[in-house]
Design an enzyme around this catalytic site. Structure first.
Site, PDB file in Angstrom:
ATOM      1  N   ASP A  41       0.857  -1.189   0.000  1.00  0.00           N
ATOM      2  CA  ASP A  41       0.000   0.000   0.000  1.00  0.00           C
ATOM      3  C   ASP A  41       0.897   1.244   0.000  1.00  0.00           C
ATOM      4  O   ASP A  41       1.456   1.617   1.030  1.00  0.00           O
ATOM      5  CB  ASP A  41      -0.894   0.020   1.246  1.00  0.00           C
ATOM      6  CG  ASP A  41      -1.809   1.236   1.231  1.00  0.00           C
ATOM      7  OD1 ASP A  41      -2.745   1.240   0.403  1.00  0.00           O
ATOM      8  OD2 ASP A  41      -1.584   2.187   2.009  1.00  0.00           O
ATOM      9  N   TYR A  90       3.520   9.725   0.823  1.00  0.00           N
ATOM     10  CA  TYR A  90       4.392   9.092   1.819  1.00  0.00           C
ATOM     11  C   TYR A  90       5.870   9.423   1.540  1.00  0.00           C
ATOM     12  O   TYR A  90       6.733   9.153   2.372  1.00  0.00           O
ATOM     13  CB  TYR A  90       4.177   7.566   1.884  1.00  0.00           C
ATOM     14  CG  TYR A  90       2.753   7.146   2.238  1.00  0.00           C
ATOM     15  CD1 TYR A  90       1.869   8.036   2.848  1.00  0.00           C
ATOM     16  CD2 TYR A  90       2.290   5.869   1.950  1.00  0.00           C
ATOM     17  CE1 TYR A  90       0.561   7.660   3.150  1.00  0.00           C
ATOM     18  CE2 TYR A  90       0.981   5.481   2.255  1.00  0.00           C
ATOM     19  CZ  TYR A  90       0.119   6.387   2.850  1.00  0.00           C
ATOM     20  OH  TYR A  90      -1.178   6.003   3.148  1.00  0.00           O
ATOM     21  N   LYS A 115      -1.648   6.220  -4.567  1.00  0.00           N
ATOM     22  CA  LYS A 115      -2.774   7.136  -4.348  1.00  0.00           C
ATOM     23  C   LYS A 115      -2.463   8.540  -4.840  1.00  0.00           C
ATOM     24  O   LYS A 115      -1.326   9.014  -4.737  1.00  0.00           O
ATOM     25  CB  LYS A 115      -3.128   7.205  -2.858  1.00  0.00           C
ATOM     26  CG  LYS A 115      -3.281   5.860  -2.188  1.00  0.00           C
ATOM     27  CD  LYS A 115      -3.758   5.970  -0.750  1.00  0.00           C
ATOM     28  CE  LYS A 115      -3.543   4.662  -0.016  1.00  0.00           C
ATOM     29  NZ  LYS A 115      -2.203   4.542   0.599  1.00  0.00           N
ATOM     30  N   HIS A 162      -6.834   9.652  -2.661  1.00  0.00           N
ATOM     31  CA  HIS A 162      -6.437   9.491  -1.259  1.00  0.00           C
ATOM     32  C   HIS A 162      -7.469  10.096  -0.293  1.00  0.00           C
ATOM     33  O   HIS A 162      -7.813   9.492   0.723  1.00  0.00           O
ATOM     34  CB  HIS A 162      -5.066  10.153  -1.061  1.00  0.00           C
ATOM     35  CG  HIS A 162      -4.260   9.584   0.050  1.00  0.00           C
ATOM     36  ND1 HIS A 162      -2.897   9.466   0.012  1.00  0.00           N
ATOM     37  CD2 HIS A 162      -4.620   9.109   1.260  1.00  0.00           C
ATOM     38  CE1 HIS A 162      -2.457   8.931   1.139  1.00  0.00           C
ATOM     39  NE2 HIS A 162      -3.495   8.716   1.918  1.00  0.00           N
TER      40      HIS A 162
HETATM   41  N1  NAP Z   1      -5.664   5.907   3.089  1.00  0.00           N
HETATM   42  C1  NAP Z   1      -5.277   6.603   4.124  1.00  0.00           C
HETATM   43  O1  NAP Z   1      -5.636   7.778   4.288  1.00  0.00           O
HETATM   44  C2  NAP Z   1      -4.389   5.969   5.145  1.00  0.00           C
HETATM   45  C3  NAP Z   1      -4.298   6.552   6.426  1.00  0.00           C
HETATM   46  C4  NAP Z   1      -3.463   5.927   7.363  1.00  0.00           C
HETATM   47  C5  NAP Z   1      -2.742   4.780   7.036  1.00  0.00           C
HETATM   48  N2  NAP Z   1      -2.837   4.272   5.768  1.00  0.00           N
HETATM   49  C6  NAP Z   1      -2.081   3.053   5.372  1.00  0.00           C
HETATM   50  O2  NAP Z   1      -2.248   2.067   6.378  1.00  0.00           O
HETATM   51  C7  NAP Z   1      -0.963   1.606   6.803  1.00  0.00           C
HETATM   52  C8  NAP Z   1      -1.022   1.112   8.231  1.00  0.00           C
HETATM   53  O3  NAP Z   1      -1.499   2.095   9.123  1.00  0.00           O
HETATM   54  P1  NAP Z   1      -0.605   2.714  10.275  1.00  0.00           P
HETATM   55  O4  NAP Z   1       0.807   2.667   9.861  1.00  0.00           O
HETATM   56  O5  NAP Z   1      -1.241   4.018  10.618  1.00  0.00           O
HETATM   57  O6  NAP Z   1      -0.914   1.796  11.535  1.00  0.00           O
HETATM   58  P2  NAP Z   1      -0.890   0.269  11.966  1.00  0.00           P
HETATM   59  O7  NAP Z   1      -0.514  -0.603  10.847  1.00  0.00           O
HETATM   60  O8  NAP Z   1      -2.175   0.050  12.672  1.00  0.00           O
HETATM   61  O9  NAP Z   1       0.241   0.282  13.078  1.00  0.00           O
HETATM   62  C9  NAP Z   1       1.584   0.303  12.730  1.00  0.00           C
HETATM   63  C10 NAP Z   1       2.423   0.189  13.993  1.00  0.00           C
HETATM   64  O10 NAP Z   1       2.133  -1.027  14.664  1.00  0.00           O
HETATM   65  C11 NAP Z   1       3.329  -1.644  15.091  1.00  0.00           C
HETATM   66  N3  NAP Z   1       3.210  -3.093  14.831  1.00  0.00           N
HETATM   67  C12 NAP Z   1       2.963  -3.685  13.636  1.00  0.00           C
HETATM   68  N4  NAP Z   1       2.902  -5.023  13.767  1.00  0.00           N
HETATM   69  C13 NAP Z   1       3.142  -5.287  15.079  1.00  0.00           C
HETATM   70  C14 NAP Z   1       3.228  -6.485  15.811  1.00  0.00           C
HETATM   71  N5  NAP Z   1       3.033  -7.686  15.243  1.00  0.00           N
HETATM   72  N6  NAP Z   1       3.507  -6.381  17.139  1.00  0.00           N
HETATM   73  C15 NAP Z   1       3.673  -5.182  17.721  1.00  0.00           C
HETATM   74  N7  NAP Z   1       3.616  -4.007  17.067  1.00  0.00           N
HETATM   75  C16 NAP Z   1       3.342  -4.051  15.755  1.00  0.00           C
HETATM   76  C17 NAP Z   1       4.435  -1.094  14.227  1.00  0.00           C
HETATM   77  O11 NAP Z   1       5.598  -0.896  15.008  1.00  0.00           O
HETATM   78  P3  NAP Z   1       6.966  -1.679  14.601  1.00  0.00           P
HETATM   79  O12 NAP Z   1       7.496  -0.963  13.398  1.00  0.00           O
HETATM   80  O13 NAP Z   1       7.814  -1.505  15.815  1.00  0.00           O
HETATM   81  O14 NAP Z   1       6.593  -3.107  14.325  1.00  0.00           O
HETATM   82  C18 NAP Z   1       3.896   0.216  13.685  1.00  0.00           C
HETATM   83  O15 NAP Z   1       4.437   1.343  14.316  1.00  0.00           O
HETATM   84  C19 NAP Z   1      -0.067   2.821   6.566  1.00  0.00           C
HETATM   85  O16 NAP Z   1       1.300   2.476   6.591  1.00  0.00           O
HETATM   86  C20 NAP Z   1      -0.586   3.286   5.231  1.00  0.00           C
HETATM   87  O17 NAP Z   1      -0.046   2.482   4.191  1.00  0.00           O
HETATM   88  C21 NAP Z   1      -3.667   4.836   4.832  1.00  0.00           C
END
Ligand code: NAP
Length: 336
Positions: free
Chosen positions: A55, A60, A88, A121
């Site tokens: 994604d 980004y 996006k 986006h």
């Molecule tokens: N369309 C949009 O507007 C939009 C908005 C927000 C996000 N997104 C997309 O969604 C993706 C994911 O969302 P996000 O990055 O906000 O949050 P997330 O995936 O809910 O959380 C990511 C965090 O969780 C930790 N983590 C992941 N796996 C883990 C595990 N097995 N055990 C413990 N900790 C864990 C990671 O830390 P570590 O690195 O230490 O593992 C990381 O800092 C983004 O990267 C982006 O691609 C899209």
């Protein structure tokens, strides 16, 4: 790699075109603290352990580094058609003429000749500079204007026509906005990216999206524990500290984060967790293939919903003293 997951074992979502999208992807937003080079390293590692879905997004700021990593992987034998890559369109590129240019830029940066999906986006052309504060507002911000969005969507449709993109989709939409788009689109959205995690399950919107034949992609599936400061408020709850989720995690011998991923895949959305840690992204992928939650667990997980939106989007508001809820049409009509 001995501990890698066979990509063939990862469940797939069949889109209305018949295309199969892996039911878990790797998020690549660095939350303002992961450098583009580090993110490219995660992509390399994640593909090494069996991820086949990425994604990405121009905003980004790391597609050029991810592209270099992909080129190396293709050189090493990975085939383009094995991968599902999303990018996006950012808010400042909604105008006619900008959409194709922006898509071409992402393709050049990612070193690809087509994208599997390309999403708008946000449904607003409201720009804010990366990393700006939550109070920051752009003077020319506007509410959702359907006629304007349709001009952007027509350009998105052209990307499919010319073969740059296989599917188009939406992100950060609401039922009223999506209803208008479905009425007027020539090419229907194939996916809708939306915030989805146990404490924010959006049941009504989730069922609406699926009912329209659109695949829901769940962002921040773990509750984004390391999200930027601007996306935090005192009311926010923490999914991975939820006692129900911790109890299931303890029983299965995994981290609560992995239970969030298992729940997401078994519920029917496509989570796109981000991690910079090999142990964690591998554990998430393993969670996606195990289907370990029982019906009782799924019921208990459904009960953890707190309607707690984390990514509120305040920087996209268009009036002073406005509530972030206006971005999400919480009263059932498009807020003006
Ligand atoms: N369309 C949009 O507007 C939009 C908005 C927000 C996000 N997104 C997309 O969604 C993706 C994911 O969302 P996000 O990055 O906000 O949050 P997330 O995936 O809910 O959380 C990511 C965090 O969780 C930790 N983590 C992941 N796996 C883990 C595990 N097995 N055990 C413990 N900790 C864990 C990671 O830390 P570590 O690195 O230490 O593992 C990381 O800092 C983004 O990267 C982006 O691609 C899209």
């Amino acid at each position: 790699m001995q501990d890698a997951v066979d990509p063939a074992l990862v469940p797939k979502r069949t889109l209305y075109t018949g295309a199969a999208m892996p039911a878990i992807g790797l998020g690549t937003f660095g939350s303002d603290h992961v450098s583009p080079e580090e993110m490219a390293e995660c992509v390399r590692g994640a593909i090494g352990v069996g991820y086949r879905h990425l994604d990405c997004a121009s905003v980004y700021g790391n597609e050029h580094c991810i592209g270099a990593a992909l080129q190396e992987l293709f050189g090493g034998g990975l085939r383009r058609e094995e991968l599902w890559v999303t990018s996006k369109l950012w808010n400042d590129r909604h105008a006619a003429g900008e959409v194709m240019a922006s898509c071409r830029q992402s393709l050049a940066d990612l070193r690809l000749d087509y994208l599997d999906s390309y999403l708008v986006h946000w449904p607003f052309p409201n720009f804010h500079p990366p990393g700006c504060s939550v109070e920051s507002r752009s003077p020319d911000s506007q509410p959702y204007i359907h006629a304007d969005f349709m001009k952007t969507w027509r350009e998105m449709e052209k990307l499919v026509d010319v073969g740059l993109v296989r599917h188009i989709g939406t992100s950060n939409m609401t039922i009223p906005k999506l209803t208008l788009l479905l009425r007027d689109a020539r090419i229907q959205p194939a996916v809708n990216e939306m915030e989805l995690h146990p404490h924010f399950q959006q049941p009504e919107f989730f069922e609406f999206v699926r009912g329209q034949g659109i695949a829901p992609i769940g962002y921040s599936p773990i509750g984004s524990p390391h999200r930027p400061e601007r996306d935090r408020t005192p009311e926010d709850s923490v999914d991975i500290e939820d006692p129900v989720i911790e109890e299931i995690a303890g029983r299965l011998g995994v981290h609560s984060a992995v239970v969030c991923i298992m729940w997401a895949v078994q519920r029917g959305q496509t989570p796109i967790p981000q991690s910079t840690n090999r142990r964690n992204y591998l554990a998430n992928l393993r969670g996606a293939v195990t289907a370990a939650l029982t019906e009782e667990d799924m019921r208990a997980m459904a009960g953890t919903d707190r309607n707690c939106r984390l990514i509120k989007g305040q920087v996209f508001l268009w009036k002073d003293n406005q509530s972030w809820e206006d971005l999400w049409d919480v009263h059932g009509a498009i807020a003006q």
